[in-house]
Enzyme design. Structure first.
Site, PDB file in Angstrom:
ATOM      1  N   SER A   1       1.046  -9.655   6.272  1.00 20.51           N
ATOM      2  CA  SER A   1       0.718 -10.830   5.438  1.00 20.51           C
ATOM      3  C   SER A   1       0.154 -11.955   6.289  1.00 20.51           C
ATOM      4  CB  SER A   1       1.982 -11.347   4.746  1.00 20.51           C
ATOM      5  OG  SER A   1       2.446 -10.411   3.834  1.00 20.51           O
TER       6      SER A   1
ATOM      7  N   ASP B   1       8.774  -5.286  -0.538  1.00 20.17           N
ATOM      8  CA  ASP B   1       8.114  -4.129   0.079  1.00 20.17           C
ATOM      9  C   ASP B   1       9.104  -3.162   0.725  1.00 20.17           C
ATOM     10  OD1 ASP B   1       5.635  -5.038  -0.663  1.00 20.17           O
ATOM     11  OD2 ASP B   1       5.263  -6.094   1.222  1.00 20.17           O
TER      12      ASP B   1
ATOM     13  N   LYS C   1       2.723  -1.401  -7.204  1.00 27.65           N
ATOM     14  CA  LYS C   1       2.378  -1.519  -5.780  1.00 27.65           C
ATOM     15  C   LYS C   1       1.367  -0.419  -5.436  1.00 27.65           C
ATOM     16  CE  LYS C   1       4.798  -5.115  -4.861  1.00 27.65           C
ATOM     17  NZ  LYS C   1       4.104  -6.359  -4.566  1.00 27.65           N
TER      18      LYS C   1
ATOM     19  N   ARG D   1       4.142   3.166   2.505  1.00 25.40           N
ATOM     20  CA  ARG D   1       5.595   2.947   2.614  1.00 25.40           C
ATOM     21  C   ARG D   1       6.397   4.135   2.080  1.00 25.40           C
ATOM     22  NH1 ARG D   1       5.375  -2.097   4.729  1.00 25.40           N
ATOM     23  NH2 ARG D   1       3.991  -3.569   3.702  1.00 25.40           N
TER      24      ARG D   1
END
Ligand code: S3P
Length: 784
Positions: A351, A649, A676, A735
């Protein structure tokens, strides 16, 4: 001797087909000049669909005419125009472009002699239009009121009468050029004809048609012919062709079409083709230079953008949805292990890396970044700003030097900005671009182009932005109109966000930097605040009043140094790895512990994980610490909903932790996980079930029955496997791939994870780092 052939002699054979159309025919007599592929196919389609009472043709090749009459296609045919044309109310010129002018002379004579009415509709099927109109101007004193130049975008490699197909035009476009001199009824009738044979009609100016066709049809044909010529002229041409790969075959398929026709077209559309070719040469030189310079980032950017655009336009043209799963290109083969130890540095925060490029580019002066995450997502942002004219040096070992262009210094990108897999890039950039003077297009990969973009587009519209989500359902590609074309700047608004999304908040705050007045975003829960922090660090005032965050438009940013801390979201995989395994102790150095990101630590602590922080300090306006985590006897919990946005996340890997905990873990209020990079609730539940974990999907969360064993005498017992082995697919989600890798620490058998190339979006080097601390991941590229 007359070359006219009449159908009277062949009446007995002239009953093959009856018109399907019950409506009265549109025309009394259609005369097709030229019975090649297009002319004969149109004649056949006219016949089969009962579009004309009579059908006649003119062609130099008499046997074709005879055959067409034998076949019952024509009522009459001749090699001499005057023999058959009389009384036609539609003449279709299906001859090579160079022959059109001579046919116009015949038509004019027939009109002068009264054989043809002066309002007879005259059309053509040629692939250039300006020169057809010019030829008509040369022949007729004033353009005939029935002249409607047209071009069916259909064809085949085969030519001639025998190649004809009545269905050739079905679902193909036909471009009609409206001329100011033409009767409206002539245009309407011709449109009806083309629609009757299954085509889709659109109208266009002749010049525009020629320029478009020069790029989309004439240039590719020219290149195909030229490439074959290039290969054929090599001394070892036999070998060249013998071993020619599919690429050559696909690329040059169209070089099998009629050379005479293309010869004529290249001259007929000379100026548009030459300018398309000049532009092509520039692009060719550019890509040549990228290869010479070994500029891997720029080359990847170019190829990635082209691939995305090809996919996008391919789907647009074919009107088909995007494919579900992209081609898998790599897998992890993981052998179970049960201990992780060591002190490791995790790559930079994703980020913050994104934001460093964005604000650094918009700042005045130079911004030096260290610890930049060289993952594909942040590199997509970097490439986008390069595409908009910002000079960025690096990345070199996480170091970047950004030469800021100021708030009004971005330039329009020549191509759509390609965001790859990165939702953050697309949503934050949407805010920035909505405020720029120029138009932009944002596109991404298969997964990103399925993610909701109206969550940013709708509030941006409230600010006056002109933005379209052109995908299937409020999805990318995003098309953004620049302020110069809108005519006024954005306006500040108060926006009550329905979901606690840092991406939506950041998008609007960034748009607010150029808006008139104040932009206020009200978030329902706390979400990550990196944008607010970095704006302040660059000297831009941000007002934070609880969950109300405001900026005033019209300020400036001043470049400086940014040290990006390690990404807590990436660290989370190793935190869980140590907690669920036996005899483990890991220290993760200088990880960002911004309180809007530490939900994962809070949740693991609630699950009784053994975590401690040390060396707490600040870098670049963000708090950091070393995180040490040891083997833990985790317990199941009900996850407090306020922690959901703070650990948004990390849930995939927290589900792995919950599977290894003693008792049930319940997650609620986490619907956002469904939008997501994949639907992380569904995809994780599927994978967990594959590995033998009992879990139940709910609308907004997941219930997991943990299989951990209670500790005895304070001793951790993480030796027992919780997971079996099996095949997991990542669903193009980094992820998911990394979370199931961590599960291997409590697996009884090998776990194979397919589609792991996406790990590079956020955590390049994940497998190597995991192996360094005791895991056993083999990366298999055999599916590449
Ligand atoms: C991010 C915000 C989060 C997060 C994403 C990165 C950001 O998305 O999931 O990986 O950098 O602002 P939402 O804000 O949409 O929840």
């Amino acid at each position: 001797m007359s070359n006219a052939v009449s159908s009277q002699q062949n009446k007995q054979k002239n009953n093959k087909r009856s018109p399907l159309n019950v409506k009265p025919p549109l025309f009394k007599q259609v005369c097709v000049i030229g019975l090649g592929l297009i002319g004969a196919s149109l004649a056949q389609a006219i016949k089969d669909n009962g579009v004309s009472e009579r059908l006649v043709a003119v062609d130099r090749h008499v046997p074709s005419l005879e055959e067409a009459i034998q076949d019952g296609l024509l009522d009459a045919g001749s090699s001499v125009f005057d023999d058959v044309v009389s009384g036609s109310d539609l003449i279709v010129l299906a001859v090579p472009v160079q022959a059109v002018q001579a046919v116009f002379v015949d038509i004019k004579n027939a009109m002068d002699s009264g054989q043809l009415a002066t309002d007879c509709i005259i059309t053509d099927v040629c692939s250039t239009k300006v020169n057809i109109i010019e030829a008509a101007r040369t022949v007729f004193t004033s353009l005939p009121i029935g002249l409607v130049p047209a071009h069916p975008i259909a064809g085949a490699e085969n030519s001639g009468y025998h190649a004809r197909r009545a269905t050739l035009f079905v679902n193909h476009s036909v471009i009609i050029c409206n001329l100011p001199t033409t009767n409206l009824s002539a245009v309407a009738n011709l449109r009806q004809l083309w629609e009757a044979v299954g085509a889709m009609v659109m109208t266009m100016e002749a010049e525009h048609h020629d320029a478009i066709l020069a790029h989309t049809s004439h240039l590719p044909h020219l290149l195909a012919f030229n490439l074959v010529e290039q290969l054929a002229s090599h001394d070892d041409n036999l070998d060249m062709f013998r071993y020619a790969a599919g690429g050559f075959r696909d690329f040059t398929r169209i070089a099998a079409s009629d050379p005479k026709m293309w010869h004529d077209i290249f001259f007929a559309n000379q100026s548009a083709i030459v300018s398309a070719l000049d532009e092509y040469s520039v692009y060719l030189q550019d890509i040549r230079q990228l290869i010479i310079d070994k500029d891997s980032t720029a080359l990847m950017g170019l190829l990635g953008r082209a691939q995305a655009a090809r996919r996008h336009f391919g789907h647009m043209l074919a009107s088909t949805p995007y494919t579900d799963t992209p081609a898998m290109s790599a897998s992890y083969l993981i052998t179970p292990s049960n201990t992780v130890t060591g002190t490791i540095a995790i790559p930079g925060d994703k980020s913050i890396s994104h934001r460093s490029i964005m604000l650094g580019s918009l700042a005045t002066g130079v911004t030096n970044v260290t610890g930049f995450l060289e993952g594909e997502d942040a590199l997509a942002t970097l490439q986008a700003f390069r595409d908009m004219g910002v000079t960025i040096e690096g990345p070199d070992n996480g170091k970047l030097t950004i030469h800021g262009v100021g708030m009004n210094g971005l330039k329009p990108s020549k191509t759509p900005l390609y965001m790859g897999n990165s939702g953050t890039s697309m949503r934050l950039l949407a805010g920035i671009l909505a405020a720029q003077s120029f138009d932009s297009v944002l596109t991404g990969d298969t997964s990103l182009n399925k993610r909701p973009m109206e969550r940013v587009a709708a509030p941006l519209r409230q600010m006056g932005a002109v933005i379209q989500s052109t995908g299937h359902s409020g999805t990318a590609p995003l098309s953004i109109t620049g302020r110069d074309n809108v005519g006024k700047p954005l306006q500040g608004v108060d926006y009550d966000m329905p979901v606690a999304s840092a991406q939506v908040k950041s998008c609007l705050l960034l748009a607010g930097l150029w808006s008139e007045g104040t932009t206020t975003v009200i978030q329902p829960e706390v979400s990550r605040d990196h944008t607010e922090r970095m704006l302040s660090a660059f000297g831009y005032p941000v007002t934070v009043d609880g969950n109300r965050i405001s900026v005033e438009g019209g300020g400036t940013l001043t470049g400086g140094d940014i040290a990006v801390p390690a990404d807590i979201s990436s660290a989370a995989f190793f935190m869980v790895a140590a907690a669920i395994s036996q005899d483990s102790e890991l220290t993760l150095t200088q990880v960002g512990i911004n309180p809007t990101r530490t939900g994962v630590i809070d949740i693991l602590k609630l699950m009784q994980a053994d975590i401690s922080l040390s060396n707490e300090t600040h870098v670049g306006g963000e708090p950091v610490a070393d995180i040490t985590i040891r083997s833990s006897s985790l317990v199941g919990i009900e996850i407090p909903e306020y922690l959901v946005p703070l650990a948004i996340d990390e849930f995939p890997v927290l589900f792995v932790a919950a599977s290894c905990a003693q008792g049930r873990t319940v997650l609620t209020g986490a619907k956002e996980l469904r939008v997501k990079e994949s639907d992380r609730i569904a995809v994780m539940a599927d994978g967990l079930k594959t590995l033998g974990v009992d879990c139940t999907v709910t609308d907004d969360g997941l219930i997991i029955e943990g299989q951990g064993i209670q500790s005895q005498n304070g001793e951790v017992n993480n030796n027992q496997p919780v997971f079996g082995g099996g095949h997991i697919t990542s669903h193009h989600d980094h992820r998911i791939a990394m979370s199931f890798s961590v599960a291997s620490l409590r697996a009884s058998e090998q776990i194979i994870i397919e589609g792991v190339e996406t790990v590079n979006t956020s955590f390049p080097g994940f497998a190597e780092l995991a192996n360094q601390i005791g895991m056993s991941i083999q990366v298999d590229h055999s599916k590449a």
